[in-house]
Design a protein around this motif. Structure first.
Motif, PDB file in Angstrom:
ATOM      1  N   LEU A  22      14.069 -30.120  -0.422  1.00 52.29           N
ATOM      2  CA  LEU A  22      14.442 -29.754  -1.746  1.00 52.29           C
ATOM      3  C   LEU A  22      14.966 -31.008  -2.421  1.00 52.29           C
ATOM      4  CD1 LEU A  22      15.822 -26.120  -2.025  1.00 52.29           C
ATOM      5  CD2 LEU A  22      13.548 -26.936  -2.348  1.00 52.29           C
ATOM      6  N   ARG A  23      15.647 -31.860  -1.832  1.00 54.15           N
ATOM      7  CA  ARG A  23      16.380 -32.998  -2.380  1.00 54.15           C
ATOM      8  C   ARG A  23      15.102 -33.939  -3.094  1.00 54.15           C
ATOM      9  NH1 ARG A  23      19.369 -36.212   1.823  1.00 54.15           N
ATOM     10  NH2 ARG A  23      20.729 -34.489   1.571  1.00 54.15           N
ATOM     11  N   ARG A  24      13.917 -33.990  -2.190  1.00 54.72           N
ATOM     12  CA  ARG A  24      12.901 -35.027  -2.953  1.00 54.72           C
ATOM     13  C   ARG A  24      12.454 -34.263  -4.059  1.00 54.72           C
ATOM     14  NH1 ARG A  24       9.420 -37.078   2.077  1.00 54.72           N
ATOM     15  NH2 ARG A  24      10.898 -38.316   3.034  1.00 54.72           N
ATOM     16  N   VAL A  25      12.231 -33.060  -4.121  1.00 51.03           N
ATOM     17  CA  VAL A  25      11.574 -31.940  -5.194  1.00 51.03           C
ATOM     18  C   VAL A  25      12.569 -32.315  -6.410  1.00 51.03           C
ATOM     19  CG1 VAL A  25      11.095 -30.100  -6.118  1.00 51.03           C
ATOM     20  CG2 VAL A  25      10.545 -30.386  -3.569  1.00 51.03           C
ATOM     21  N   ILE A  26      13.964 -32.045  -6.372  1.00 49.84           N
ATOM     22  CA  ILE A  26      14.895 -32.137  -7.465  1.00 49.84           C
ATOM     23  C   ILE A  26      14.826 -33.580  -7.789  1.00 49.84           C
ATOM     24  CG2 ILE A  26      17.293 -31.958  -7.912  1.00 49.84           C
ATOM     25  CD1 ILE A  26      17.375 -29.558  -5.878  1.00 49.84           C
ATOM     26  N   LEU A  27      15.027 -34.680  -7.082  1.00 48.08           N
ATOM     27  CA  LEU A  27      14.928 -36.085  -7.433  1.00 48.08           C
ATOM     28  C   LEU A  27      13.556 -36.128  -8.326  1.00 48.08           C
ATOM     29  CD1 LEU A  27      16.691 -38.007  -4.388  1.00 48.08           C
ATOM     30  CD2 LEU A  27      17.722 -37.464  -6.738  1.00 48.08           C
ATOM     31  N   GLY A  28      12.568 -35.850  -7.933  1.00 43.45           N
ATOM     32  CA  GLY A  28      11.419 -35.951  -8.476  1.00 43.45           C
ATOM     33  C   GLY A  28      11.541 -35.454  -9.980  1.00 43.45           C
ATOM     34  N   GLY A  29      12.054 -34.451 -10.091  1.00 39.15           N
ATOM     35  CA  GLY A  29      12.376 -33.632 -11.375  1.00 39.15           C
ATOM     36  C   GLY A  29      13.283 -34.352 -12.206  1.00 39.15           C
ATOM     37  N   ILE A  30      14.090 -35.132 -11.593  1.00 41.70           N
ATOM     38  CA  ILE A  30      15.197 -35.954 -12.303  1.00 41.70           C
ATOM     39  C   ILE A  30      14.591 -36.993 -12.968  1.00 41.70           C
ATOM     40  CG2 ILE A  30      17.514 -37.283 -12.089  1.00 41.70           C
ATOM     41  CD1 ILE A  30      18.491 -34.974 -10.190  1.00 41.70           C
ATOM     42  N   ALA A  31      13.723 -37.677 -11.919  1.00 43.78           N
ATOM     43  CA  ALA A  31      12.989 -38.758 -12.538  1.00 43.78           C
ATOM     44  C   ALA A  31      11.983 -38.441 -13.653  1.00 43.78           C
ATOM     45  CB  ALA A  31      12.106 -39.241 -11.375  1.00 43.78           C
ATOM     46  N   ALA A  32      11.373 -37.279 -13.752  1.00 53.07           N
ATOM     47  CA  ALA A  32      10.601 -37.033 -14.885  1.00 53.07           C
ATOM     48  C   ALA A  32      11.530 -36.672 -16.311  1.00 53.07           C
ATOM     49  CB  ALA A  32       9.929 -35.680 -14.557  1.00 53.07           C
ATOM     50  N   TRP A  33      12.581 -36.149 -16.075  1.00 57.60           N
ATOM     51  CA  TRP A  33      13.565 -36.098 -17.204  1.00 57.60           C
ATOM     52  C   TRP A  33      14.123 -37.646 -17.744  1.00 57.60           C
ATOM     53  CZ3 TRP A  33      13.369 -32.335 -20.249  1.00 57.60           C
ATOM     54  CH2 TRP A  33      13.171 -31.005 -19.687  1.00 57.60           C
ATOM     55  N   VAL A  34      14.400 -38.462 -16.587  1.00 60.36           N
ATOM     56  CA  VAL A  34      14.778 -39.656 -17.116  1.00 60.36           C
ATOM     57  C   VAL A  34      13.746 -40.619 -17.870  1.00 60.36           C
ATOM     58  CG1 VAL A  34      15.368 -41.853 -16.090  1.00 60.36           C
ATOM     59  CG2 VAL A  34      16.521 -39.931 -15.369  1.00 60.36           C
ATOM     60  N   SER A  35      12.386 -40.472 -17.398  1.00 56.39           N
ATOM     61  CA  SER A  35      11.457 -40.952 -18.246  1.00 56.39           C
ATOM     62  C   SER A  35      11.079 -40.251 -19.278  1.00 56.39           C
ATOM     63  CB  SER A  35       9.896 -41.069 -17.288  1.00 56.39           C
ATOM     64  OG  SER A  35       9.602 -39.640 -17.098  1.00 56.39           O
ATOM     65  N   GLY A  36      11.353 -39.025 -19.496  1.00 59.27           N
ATOM     66  CA  GLY A  36      11.344 -38.391 -20.711  1.00 59.27           C
ATOM     67  C   GLY A  36      12.259 -38.764 -21.724  1.00 59.27           C
ATOM     68  N   LEU A  37      13.703 -38.981 -21.092  1.00 61.43           N
ATOM     69  CA  LEU A  37      14.604 -39.366 -22.031  1.00 61.43           C
ATOM     70  C   LEU A  37      14.256 -40.847 -22.367  1.00 61.43           C
ATOM     71  CD1 LEU A  37      17.535 -39.044 -23.006  1.00 61.43           C
ATOM     72  CD2 LEU A  37      18.169 -40.047 -20.846  1.00 61.43           C
ATOM     73  N   GLY A  40      21.591 -29.130  -9.639  1.00 63.82           N
ATOM     74  CA  GLY A  40      20.500 -28.719  -8.471  1.00 63.82           C
ATOM     75  C   GLY A  40      20.728 -29.386  -6.962  1.00 63.82           C
ATOM     76  N   LEU A  41      21.096 -30.848  -7.452  1.00 62.67           N
ATOM     77  CA  LEU A  41      21.293 -31.475  -6.054  1.00 62.67           C
ATOM     78  C   LEU A  41      22.897 -31.372  -5.412  1.00 62.67           C
ATOM     79  CD1 LEU A  41      20.654 -35.307  -7.442  1.00 62.67           C
ATOM     80  CD2 LEU A  41      19.599 -33.925  -5.552  1.00 62.67           C
ATOM     81  N   LEU A  42      23.492 -30.675  -6.166  1.00 60.07           N
ATOM     82  CA  LEU A  42      24.801 -30.314  -5.814  1.00 60.07           C
ATOM     83  C   LEU A  42      24.647 -28.917  -4.938  1.00 60.07           C
ATOM     84  CD1 LEU A  42      27.487 -30.838  -8.440  1.00 60.07           C
ATOM     85  CD2 LEU A  42      27.459 -31.982  -6.319  1.00 60.07           C
ATOM     86  N   TRP A  43      23.967 -27.939  -5.354  1.00 58.61           N
ATOM     87  CA  TRP A  43      23.548 -26.807  -4.700  1.00 58.61           C
ATOM     88  C   TRP A  43      22.613 -27.142  -3.489  1.00 58.61           C
ATOM     89  CZ3 TRP A  43      18.813 -24.644  -3.257  1.00 58.61           C
ATOM     90  CH2 TRP A  43      19.115 -23.431  -2.677  1.00 58.61           C
ATOM     91  N   GLU A  44      21.755 -27.944  -3.666  1.00 58.59           N
ATOM     92  CA  GLU A  44      21.053 -28.432  -2.410  1.00 58.59           C
ATOM     93  C   GLU A  44      21.912 -29.034  -1.176  1.00 58.59           C
ATOM     94  OE1 GLU A  44      19.142 -30.730   0.387  1.00 58.59           O
ATOM     95  OE2 GLU A  44      20.339 -31.710  -0.978  1.00 58.59           O
ATOM     96  N   ARG A  45      22.807 -29.617  -1.783  1.00 57.96           N
ATOM     97  CA  ARG A  45      23.599 -30.257  -0.478  1.00 57.96           C
ATOM     98  C   ARG A  45      24.514 -29.265  -0.052  1.00 57.96           C
ATOM     99  NH1 ARG A  45      28.251 -35.015  -1.721  1.00 57.96           N
ATOM    100  NH2 ARG A  45      28.652 -35.462   0.441  1.00 57.96           N
ATOM    101  N   THR A  46      25.286 -28.342  -0.522  1.00 58.71           N
ATOM    102  CA  THR A  46      25.985 -27.248  -0.004  1.00 58.71           C
ATOM    103  C   THR A  46      25.000 -26.111   0.732  1.00 58.71           C
ATOM    104  OG1 THR A  46      25.666 -25.890  -2.091  1.00 58.71           O
ATOM    105  CG2 THR A  46      27.780 -27.367  -1.464  1.00 58.71           C
ATOM    106  N   HIS A  47      23.717 -26.091   0.606  1.00 60.35           N
ATOM    107  CA  HIS A  47      22.713 -25.040   1.107  1.00 60.35           C
ATOM    108  C   HIS A  47      21.695 -25.790   2.132  1.00 60.35           C
ATOM    109  CE1 HIS A  47      24.512 -22.702  -2.242  1.00 60.35           C
ATOM    110  NE2 HIS A  47      24.286 -21.556  -1.209  1.00 60.35           N
ATOM    111  N   ARG A  48      21.909 -27.041   2.382  1.00 54.65           N
ATOM    112  CA  ARG A  48      20.841 -27.832   3.305  1.00 54.65           C
ATOM    113  C   ARG A  48      20.691 -27.283   4.661  1.00 54.65           C
ATOM    114  NH1 ARG A  48      18.024 -32.242   2.357  1.00 54.65           N
ATOM    115  NH2 ARG A  48      17.337 -33.475   3.891  1.00 54.65           N
ATOM    116  N   ASP A  49      21.753 -26.855   5.357  1.00 53.23           N
ATOM    117  CA  ASP A  49      21.625 -26.300   6.429  1.00 53.23           C
ATOM    118  C   ASP A  49      20.728 -24.961   6.540  1.00 53.23           C
ATOM    119  OD1 ASP A  49      22.931 -28.477   7.466  1.00 53.23           O
ATOM    120  OD2 ASP A  49      25.084 -27.581   7.481  1.00 53.23           O
ATOM    121  N   ASP A  50      21.143 -24.305   5.369  1.00 52.64           N
ATOM    122  CA  ASP A  50      20.372 -22.771   5.342  1.00 52.64           C
ATOM    123  C   ASP A  50      18.956 -23.011   5.370  1.00 52.64           C
ATOM    124  OD1 ASP A  50      22.901 -21.711   5.444  1.00 52.64           O
ATOM    125  OD2 ASP A  50      23.092 -21.526   3.181  1.00 52.64           O
ATOM    126  N   TYR A  51      18.561 -23.858   4.349  1.00 55.62           N
ATOM    127  CA  TYR A  51      16.812 -23.853   4.286  1.00 55.62           C
ATOM    128  C   TYR A  51      16.039 -24.897   5.431  1.00 55.62           C
ATOM    129  CZ  TYR A  51      16.869 -28.216   1.357  1.00 55.62           C
ATOM    130  OH  TYR A  51      16.999 -29.443   1.153  1.00 55.62           O
TER     131      TYR A  51
END
Length: 97
Positions: free
Chosen positions: A24-39, A69-80
């Motif tokens: 999920l980290r890669r997915v979220i970072l890809g989304g952030i990159a899209a928002w940065v380019s939109g910005l 989302g990255l903070l959530w992913e970091r705390t739930h990484r072991d679960d998923y």
């Protein structure tokens, strides 16, 4: 094969594919990159006077929510990412793979 009407009336008969295991980290970072380019695009349009600050604010909120989302992913990484017993590619209990 069951008809569409039958599957709609009895959803328990559907065969569902198992969920894909993704990082999920890669997915979220890809989304952030899209928002940065939109910005960047929104900021250029704002600087040229072609739009209002609403687009810049929307992209900034998208980046902030991606950070949450990255903070959530970091705390739930072991679960998923925990190995599922019996899943193909997982080592067996004997350790011989």
């Amino acid at each position: 094969m069951a008809s569409i009407v039958s599957l709609l009336l009895h959803p328990e008969r559907r065969r569902a594919a198992p969920p894909l295991r993704v990082d999920l980290r890669r997915v979220i970072l890809g989304g952030i990159a899209a928002w940065v380019s939109g910005l960047v695009v929104a900021a250029v349009l704002l600087a040229t006077g072609m739009t209002t600050s609403r687009g810049v604010a929307t992209c900034a909120v998208g980046i902030v929510l991606g950070g949450v989302g990255l903070l959530w992913e970091r705390t739930h990484r072991d679960d998923y990412l925990a190995p599922v017993p019996g899943e193909p590619g997982e080592p067996s209990e004997t350790g011989r793979g």
